[in-house]
Design an enzyme around this catalytic site. Structure first.
Site, PDB file in Angstrom:
ATOM      1  N   GLU A 144      12.511   6.069  -3.049  1.00  0.00           N
ATOM      2  CA  GLU A 144      11.618   5.403  -3.997  1.00  0.00           C
ATOM      3  C   GLU A 144      11.213   6.419  -5.055  1.00  0.00           C
ATOM      4  O   GLU A 144      11.035   7.607  -4.761  1.00  0.00           O
ATOM      5  CB  GLU A 144      10.375   4.852  -3.304  1.00  0.00           C
ATOM      6  CG  GLU A 144       9.405   4.203  -4.286  1.00  0.00           C
ATOM      7  CD  GLU A 144       8.265   3.437  -3.625  1.00  0.00           C
ATOM      8  OE1 GLU A 144       7.580   2.680  -4.332  1.00  0.00           O
ATOM      9  OE2 GLU A 144       8.085   3.594  -2.410  1.00  0.00           O
ATOM     10  N   CYS A 164       7.097   0.193  -3.048  1.00  0.00           N
ATOM     11  CA  CYS A 164       6.137  -0.621  -3.796  1.00  0.00           C
ATOM     12  C   CYS A 164       6.523  -0.829  -5.251  1.00  0.00           C
ATOM     13  O   CYS A 164       6.045  -1.774  -5.883  1.00  0.00           O
ATOM     14  CB  CYS A 164       4.748   0.002  -3.691  1.00  0.00           C
ATOM     15  SG  CYS A 164       4.064  -0.063  -2.010  1.00  0.00           S
ATOM     16  N   ASN A 215       9.541  -6.303  -0.384  1.00  0.00           N
ATOM     17  CA  ASN A 215       9.383  -4.950   0.129  1.00  0.00           C
ATOM     18  C   ASN A 215       8.448  -4.897   1.330  1.00  0.00           C
ATOM     19  O   ASN A 215       8.884  -4.798   2.464  1.00  0.00           O
ATOM     20  CB  ASN A 215       8.852  -4.017  -0.960  1.00  0.00           C
ATOM     21  CG  ASN A 215       8.396  -2.687  -0.391  1.00  0.00           C
ATOM     22  OD1 ASN A 215       9.160  -2.013   0.281  1.00  0.00           O
ATOM     23  ND2 ASN A 215       7.147  -2.326  -0.610  1.00  0.00           N
ATOM     24  N   GLU A 216       7.174  -5.003   1.103  1.00  0.00           N
ATOM     25  CA  GLU A 216       6.180  -4.890   2.170  1.00  0.00           C
ATOM     26  C   GLU A 216       5.236  -6.081   2.069  1.00  0.00           C
ATOM     27  O   GLU A 216       4.027  -5.947   2.210  1.00  0.00           O
ATOM     28  CB  GLU A 216       5.423  -3.566   2.028  1.00  0.00           C
ATOM     29  CG  GLU A 216       4.851  -3.026   3.319  1.00  0.00           C
ATOM     30  CD  GLU A 216       4.255  -1.640   3.142  1.00  0.00           C
ATOM     31  OE1 GLU A 216       4.529  -0.768   3.974  1.00  0.00           O
ATOM     32  OE2 GLU A 216       3.510  -1.415   2.167  1.00  0.00           O
TER      33      GLU A 216
END
Length: 658
Positions: A47, A243, A374-375
């Site tokens: 990331e 993120c 993603n999350e």
């Protein structure tokens, strides 16, 4: 600190039990192949956080090269006798939406040293002696009249390399460049341009690249950082996050189609980590996308790793704005996923396959995995995921979809998603673990009771926190690495359930990080692996092909007597590989009994990673304080005597007779 002392006391409390069990056996049943180990078992998660891409792995040295930061001249300083109108930032707006701004320089009888601009780089520029640096610029000069003097500046401002670039006359934008050679090495250098002559010139995409990039690719990646990944022999590379996939809001979400093609046409956006933490502000953190999806795919291909791209699912970061796209407007997001698969795998008869071929990669990337979200969590994620899943499986039934289980490995969010995803028959569920070391030590048996026939697990983000999550005091010390090693033996023992695993975050710049701990740290010239890196590397480079049974008193080693272990068979090399963590403060002696196979030699190779001090860390100046040490065991007969060092991870490779 008190928590560490308590944990140390707990580990040492096993001493009496250890001595009582001194001659207990560890039994490996080499002929009982429990499950194959996926080639993707151990990988890396990238990331752009902590200056991971811009200012890190993407080797560009000029910050804000196209003047698109929120402050157009951020990173630049005007030099000399500057008058009003000498430097103007022009914004073309919709006329050039992808790259609207450029710098207009107007001079009158300028001489070298009288008018110029200097770029500070990303926390300075790392410059190496005798290395060539390629300068390039897009320019427009209707009437020839200016000369540009280029200078590499040392930490104290001395000129340590120079060249002259003479732009031609042109009414259209034209790219030009020249090379400079550095006379010395410095870590905090800068780059300066002096203007000489009369006239006006428009400048954009002012760039400076080292020539020692990964595989020598122009405009490529920082070789030493990529080499650290290649040395791990990862089974997959997950990208681009994290993120940043979600974005602070949907307007700045990651959109892969904007990251391919000529770099001057890749539309820059703010990096989510720019404003995320008040305690670590980074107002100069943007995404140029010089490292884009084509480069990610290429890097994975270089390493023989599977690509695992993660796409936005129609939801912004739920910690920030929690924006969602209405279900009735999901089609563009879903189409992005379908088009990405076509871009990776399609031939010349497909729209996006044709684009990939035109960009210089005629062969397909053979994409097998894609992540949706993603999350993300909650019912709003599930209902959007169902739309993606239906569309992807209808067109590409063999593609495996990675699904998010939220932010935590337990709790209401996790329990809801884990149940819903398994009811959906999800291919792979992405679990994240940012917890204290004691959590990792006590969860080595987490997957022992998971359904063997259900959805598979991707341990997508893990990192033991020496202090607490999102603390600036977190350190990559040996305690965190050893605890992770213990947990990883549990992942490997359960390879029938766990198909992928990766530490996160991957990179951090010592002068530009937002989050810690991190696997690999860099400055502008050097790179080093943390103890956690060497744990991950030992597992990844000693993967094997099948899990086999390893027990003591007919029980898996999941922390009793502070021992944790896994065993794998490498059928290709006819080797048995053991990974054993001794989390206690004492040396442990065990007899090793191998059943179902015979040893080929009496000198097995042993790799030991350890430290007497649980607080020990590696650093730029001492990068190998905690690093594997190789030795050879001397042993005859069917049984071997294992001597496990205190607070250690031991990897043993035993050659077997075929």
């Amino acid at each position: 600190m008190n928590r560490i002392l308590i944990l140390v006391a707990l580990l040492f409390s096993f001493t009496g039990t250890m001595q009582a069990q001194e001659n207990a056996e560890i039994v490996v049943n080499a002929e009982h192949k429990i499950a194959p180990i996926q080639p993707t078992m151990w990988g890396v998660f990238f990331e752009d956080i902590n200056l991971g891409a811009d200012g890190g792995m993407y080797a560009e040295l000029v910050k804000n090269r196209s003047f698109e930061f929120s402050k157009p001249l951020m990173g630049w300083k005007t030099e000399g006798k500057v008058k009003e109108g000498n430097f103007l930032v022009i914004n073309r707006g919709l006329e050039s939406e992808k790259n609207p701004r450029f710098l207009r320089v107007s001079t009158e009888s300028a001489t070298k040293g009288s008018l110029g601009i200097t770029n500070e780089g990303f926390r300075g520029m790392g410059i190496k002696k005798d290395l060539q640096y390629d300068f390039s610029v897009w320019y427009r000069q209707p009437v020839k009249g200016l000369i540009m003097h280029l200078e590499l500046l040392s930490d104290n401002g001395e000129t340590m390399g120079s060249a002259v670039f003479t732009p031609e006359s042109t009414n259209e934008w034209k790219q030009g460049g020249v090379s400079l050679k550095a006379a010395s090495t410095f870590a905090k250098g800068q780059f300066r341009i002096w203007f000489e002559g009369n006239g006006q010139i428009d400048l954009d995409m002012i760039s400076l690249f080292p020539t020692d990039t990964w595989k020598g690719r122009k405009g490529g990646l920082r070789a030493d950082m990529v080499q650290m990944l290649a040395d791990m022999k990862p089974g997959f590379i997950r990208f681009p996050g994290g993120c940043i996939v979600e974005g602070h809001d949907l307007g700045v979400r990651y959109q892969w189609k904007k990251t391919i093609g000529p770099v001057e046409q890749r539309q820059q956006i703010i990096n989510r980590w720019n404003t995320e933490f008040a305690h670590r502000p980074t107002p100069d953190y943007f995404q140029t996308f010089g490292l884009g999806f084509l480069e990610y795919f290429q890097m994975a291909e270089d390493m023989g790793a599977e690509a695992l791209p993660i796409l936005n699912c129609g939801m912004a970061c739920q910690f920030n704005t929690a924006e969602v796209v209405p279900l009735s407007q999901m089609q563009p997001y879903v189409q992005d996923a379908l088009d990405l698969i076509e871009f990776a795998n399609g031939d010349a008869t497909t729209q996006w396959g044709k684009i990939r071929i035109a960009l210089g990669h005629p062969s397909p990337f053979n994409l097998k995995y894609i992540g949706v979200g993603n999350e993300n969590w909650g019912p709003q994620y599930v209902e959007r995921l169902k739309i993606f899943t239906k569309a992807i499986k209808e067109k590409y039934p063999t593609i495996k979809i990675v699904n998010s289980s939220g932010t935590d490995p337990e709790g209401e969010r996790f329990e809801y998603l884990n149940k819903e995803l398994r009811n959906m028959g999800a291919d792979i569920i992405d679990e994240h673990y940012y917890r204290r070391p004691e959590w990792f030590l006590s969860n080595a048996g987490r997957y022992d009771s998971y359904d063997r026939k259900g959805s598979k697990v991707f341990a997508g983000e893990y990192a033991a926190q020496s202090d607490k999550t999102v603390s600036v005091n977190n350190r990559n010390n040996w305690l965190t690495a050893m605890a992770e090693a213990a947990f990883l033996t549990g992942l490997e023992r359960n390879a029938e359930v766990v198909h992928m695993a990766s530490y996160a975050p991957l990179f951090a710049h010592v002068d530009g990080w937002q989050w810690t701990p991190d696997l690999i740290w860099v400055d502008n010239l050097k790179v080093y692996g943390t103890p956690n890196y060497y744990v991950q590397k030992l597992f990844s480079t000693n993967r094997g092909t099948h899990v086999v049974e390893i027990t003591s008193k007919k029980q898996a080693l999941t922390g009793k007597d502070s021992l944790y272990a896994s065993a794998v068979l490498d059928e290709d090399k006819s080797e048995l590989i053991l990974k054993i963590v001794n989390a206690s403060g004492n040396q442990v002696e065990r007899n090793l009994n191998i059943k179902g196979a015979k040893r080929k030699d009496t000198s097995p190779k042993m790799l030991v990673l350890k430290s007497d001090d649980l607080n020990t860390v590696n650093s730029i100046d001492a990068p190998m304080t905690v690093a594997p040490v190789e030795s050879v065991m001397k042993s005859k007969g069917p049984k071997m005597k294992l001597l496990l060092a205190p607070q250690s991870l031991t990897v043993v490779r035993i050659a077997l007779k075929q």
